[in-house]
Design a protein around this motif. Structure first.
Motif, PDB file in Angstrom:
ATOM      1  N   CYS A   1       0.815  -1.222   0.000  1.00  0.00           N
ATOM      2  CA  CYS A   1       0.000   0.000   0.000  1.00  0.00           C
ATOM      3  C   CYS A   1       0.841   1.261   0.000  1.00  0.00           C
ATOM      4  O   CYS A   1       2.017   1.255   0.367  1.00  0.00           O
ATOM      5  N   THR A   2       0.205   2.371  -0.377  1.00  0.00           N
ATOM      6  CA  THR A   2       0.846   3.679  -0.359  1.00  0.00           C
ATOM      7  C   THR A   2      -0.186   4.755  -0.053  1.00  0.00           C
ATOM      8  O   THR A   2      -1.280   4.751  -0.617  1.00  0.00           O
ATOM      9  N   GLY A   3       0.165   5.667   0.842  1.00  0.00           N
ATOM     10  CA  GLY A   3      -0.743   6.735   1.253  1.00  0.00           C
ATOM     11  C   GLY A   3      -0.473   7.111   2.698  1.00  0.00           C
ATOM     12  O   GLY A   3       0.566   6.749   3.265  1.00  0.00           O
ATOM     13  N   LEU A   4      -1.392   7.830   3.323  1.00  0.00           N
ATOM     14  CA  LEU A   4      -1.217   8.241   4.714  1.00  0.00           C
ATOM     15  C   LEU A   4      -1.359   7.028   5.618  1.00  0.00           C
ATOM     16  O   LEU A   4      -2.450   6.484   5.810  1.00  0.00           O
ATOM     17  N   GLY A   5      -0.253   6.595   6.193  1.00  0.00           N
ATOM     18  CA  GLY A   5      -0.193   5.318   6.879  1.00  0.00           C
ATOM     19  C   GLY A   5      -1.139   5.138   8.037  1.00  0.00           C
ATOM     20  O   GLY A   5      -1.614   4.020   8.300  1.00  0.00           O
ATOM     21  N   GLU A   6      -1.413   6.217   8.769  1.00  0.00           N
ATOM     22  CA  GLU A   6      -2.281   6.089   9.931  1.00  0.00           C
ATOM     23  C   GLU A   6      -3.637   5.489   9.563  1.00  0.00           C
ATOM     24  O   GLU A   6      -4.195   4.669  10.309  1.00  0.00           O
ATOM     25  N   LEU A   7      -4.176   5.879   8.418  1.00  0.00           N
ATOM     26  CA  LEU A   7      -5.481   5.379   8.006  1.00  0.00           C
ATOM     27  C   LEU A   7      -5.415   3.923   7.565  1.00  0.00           C
ATOM     28  O   LEU A   7      -6.342   3.142   7.803  1.00  0.00           O
ATOM     29  N   PHE A   8      -4.323   3.531   6.937  1.00  0.00           N
ATOM     30  CA  PHE A   8      -4.141   2.131   6.556  1.00  0.00           C
ATOM     31  C   PHE A   8      -3.997   1.254   7.801  1.00  0.00           C
ATOM     32  O   PHE A   8      -4.477   0.121   7.823  1.00  0.00           O
ATOM     33  N   ILE A   9      -3.325   1.780   8.826  1.00  0.00           N
ATOM     34  CA  ILE A   9      -3.175   1.023  10.070  1.00  0.00           C
ATOM     35  C   ILE A   9      -4.531   0.829  10.736  1.00  0.00           C
ATOM     36  O   ILE A   9      -4.880  -0.272  11.180  1.00  0.00           O
ATOM     37  N   ARG A  10      -5.310   1.896  10.822  1.00  0.00           N
ATOM     38  CA  ARG A  10      -6.619   1.800  11.471  1.00  0.00           C
ATOM     39  C   ARG A  10      -7.517   0.774  10.780  1.00  0.00           C
ATOM     40  O   ARG A  10      -8.276   0.060  11.430  1.00  0.00           O
ATOM     41  N   ARG A  11      -7.444   0.730   9.476  1.00  0.00           N
ATOM     42  CA  ARG A  11      -8.329  -0.166   8.728  1.00  0.00           C
ATOM     43  C   ARG A  11      -7.724  -1.545   8.481  1.00  0.00           C
ATOM     44  O   ARG A  11      -8.423  -2.451   8.031  1.00  0.00           O
ATOM     45  N   GLY A  12      -6.425  -1.700   8.767  1.00  0.00           N
ATOM     46  CA  GLY A  12      -5.782  -2.980   8.449  1.00  0.00           C
ATOM     47  C   GLY A  12      -5.966  -3.315   6.990  1.00  0.00           C
ATOM     48  O   GLY A  12      -6.347  -4.435   6.613  1.00  0.00           O
ATOM     49  N   THR A  13      -5.660  -2.320   6.134  1.00  0.00           N
ATOM     50  CA  THR A  13      -6.063  -2.379   4.730  1.00  0.00           C
ATOM     51  C   THR A  13      -5.568  -3.617   3.989  1.00  0.00           C
ATOM     52  O   THR A  13      -6.339  -4.291   3.286  1.00  0.00           O
ATOM     53  N   ALA A  14      -4.294  -3.936   4.101  1.00  0.00           N
ATOM     54  CA  ALA A  14      -3.756  -5.046   3.320  1.00  0.00           C
ATOM     55  C   ALA A  14      -4.400  -6.372   3.715  1.00  0.00           C
ATOM     56  O   ALA A  14      -4.783  -7.174   2.853  1.00  0.00           O
ATOM     57  N   GLN A  15      -4.552  -6.602   5.018  1.00  0.00           N
ATOM     58  CA  GLN A  15      -5.168  -7.844   5.457  1.00  0.00           C
ATOM     59  C   GLN A  15      -6.674  -7.843   5.200  1.00  0.00           C
ATOM     60  O   GLN A  15      -7.281  -8.894   4.970  1.00  0.00           O
ATOM     61  N   ASP A  16      -7.285  -6.652   5.186  1.00  0.00           N
ATOM     62  CA  ASP A  16      -8.709  -6.549   4.886  1.00  0.00           C
ATOM     63  C   ASP A  16      -8.990  -7.035   3.471  1.00  0.00           C
ATOM     64  O   ASP A  16     -10.001  -7.710   3.225  1.00  0.00           O
ATOM     65  N   ILE A  17      -8.108  -6.707   2.537  1.00  0.00           N
ATOM     66  CA  ILE A  17      -8.274  -7.194   1.167  1.00  0.00           C
ATOM     67  C   ILE A  17      -8.210  -8.716   1.147  1.00  0.00           C
ATOM     68  O   ILE A  17      -9.025  -9.380   0.498  1.00  0.00           O
ATOM     69  N   ALA A  18      -7.247  -9.278   1.883  1.00  0.00           N
ATOM     70  CA  ALA A  18      -7.146 -10.738   1.953  1.00  0.00           C
ATOM     71  C   ALA A  18      -8.415 -11.343   2.541  1.00  0.00           C
ATOM     72  O   ALA A  18      -8.908 -12.377   2.064  1.00  0.00           O
ATOM     73  N   ALA A  19      -8.956 -10.716   3.583  1.00  0.00           N
ATOM     74  CA  ALA A  19     -10.163 -11.233   4.229  1.00  0.00           C
ATOM     75  C   ALA A  19     -11.367 -11.188   3.294  1.00  0.00           C
ATOM     76  O   ALA A  19     -12.189 -12.112   3.265  1.00  0.00           O
ATOM     77  N   ARG A  20     -11.466 -10.113   2.518  1.00  0.00           N
ATOM     78  CA  ARG A  20     -12.582 -10.015   1.567  1.00  0.00           C
ATOM     79  C   ARG A  20     -12.524 -11.144   0.543  1.00  0.00           C
ATOM     80  O   ARG A  20     -13.555 -11.690   0.135  1.00  0.00           O
ATOM     81  N   ILE A  21     -11.316 -11.485   0.121  1.00  0.00           N
ATOM     82  CA  ILE A  21     -11.154 -12.564  -0.855  1.00  0.00           C
ATOM     83  C   ILE A  21     -11.393 -13.925  -0.210  1.00  0.00           C
ATOM     84  O   ILE A  21     -12.129 -14.767  -0.743  1.00  0.00           O
TER      85      ILE A  21
END
Length: 316
Positions: free
Chosen positions: A224-244
């Motif tokens: 990922c790339t962007g403002l890290g605090e928001l990615f941390i709060r959402r657990g973005t990378a693992q959230d994508i894995a969970a959706r799949i």
């Protein structure tokens, strides 16, 4: 079957202000990184080695916010973060707030393979890298005139002296790579200097496994790339894995949903991902994102803005 995707950050320089020389330099940097990663995959090598090779090349290139070319914190110094993850067994390694490691992604790999830790930070990260015999450099190695200009603009903004808002490129950036190898293994790696004028000691999402970096065989690899605090709060990378994995979403839908969530948070964001079938995703909500890919047939493509992603060569 093998494929490789890289990014050099969603904070691209606005098209109107990017010089022809800067445009070509960035594209050349992306191509060099793709060639480095494909030199591994094209010979039947592991996804893990490929993402490392690609990120090392990006860390060595001054166009991107990682390694040589990293942004400066509020004290006018560099603090570097990186992570790498092996989808085969979900082992991972990361460093945060490192100050003297020439290639932080190499230190992250060593944390994964030569320690009982996942994340090592600050002086501990630098000391570990020295123990491992990695190349160490002075802070001046990372500094470029462009990043000094970005720091000065942030300093002026703090003092209320700016006449225009800073661009995404002046604020932050990250580099990363995701890959699928011929054996079906997935891997991801991410590296960054953080954001310009960040608080000393601040750590973003890049070294946080599941936030900015994640890989799991048979599911997905994400950087990922962007403002890290928001990615941390959402657990973005693992959230994508969970959706799949749990919802059965396809890669495109899962990645788009993650960007939509970040857009709702007001974040300038982007990510790259590849799934177990070799599908690739590169969504972003900014004017552009430095990005590139090599498909299984060796077609190398690069782009910077939303409308210029195109094949440029075929490599063996």
């Amino acid at each position: 079957m093998a494929c490789l995707v890289i990014h050099g950050g969603a904070g691209t320089i606005p098209r109107a202000s990017l010089t022809p020389e800067g445009h070509q330099a960035a594209r050349d940097g992306l191509r060099d990184a793709l060639r480095a990663g494909w030199a591994v995959l094209g010979q039947g090598g592991l996804a893990l080695d490929a993402v490392q090779a690609a990120v090392v090349a990006l860390e060595n290139h001054p166009s991107f916010n990682a390694g040589h070319g990293a942004v400066l914190n509020a004290a006018g110094e560099h603090e570097l973060d990186a992570a790498i993850m092996d989808g085969r067994d979900r082992r991972a390694g990361a460093v945060a707030s490192a100050r003297y490691i020439r290639n932080p992604v190499l230190a992250a790999r060593r944390v994964m393979e030569a320690s009982d830790c996942v994340l090592v930070s600050a002086t501990g990260a630098d000391e570990f890298a020295r123990e491992q015999g990695l190349d160490m450099v002075e802070q001046s190695y990372f500094t470029t005139p462009l990043r000094q200009q970005h720091w000065q603009r942030a300093h002026e903004e703090k003092a209320g002296l700016l006449k225009r808002e800073r661009t995404e490129a002046e604020k932050h950036g990250t580099v990363g790579a995701v890959a699928l190898d011929d054996l079906g293994n997935l891997a991801a790696a991410t590296s960054t200097g953080g954001y310009t004028y960040k608080r000393v000691g601040r750590v973003g999402d890049a070294p946080v496994i599941g936030a900015g970096t994640y890989a799991a065989n048979d599911v997905v690899a994400v950087s990922c790339t962007g403002l890290g605090e928001l990615f941390i709060r959402r657990g973005t990378a693992q959230d994508i894995a969970a959706r799949i994995l749990y919802r059965g979403d396809d890669l495109s839908s899962a990645a788009a949903a993650a960007i939509a969530d970040l857009t709702a948070d007001g974040a300038g964001a982007g990510l790259i991902a590849v799934d177990a079938a070799g599908a690739m995703a590169m969504p972003h909500n900014t004017e552009g994102m430095y990005r590139g890919s090599v498909t299984a047939d060796g077609v190398l493509s690069v782009g910077i803005y939303s409308d210029d992603f195109a094949a440029v060569e075929t490599i063996g």
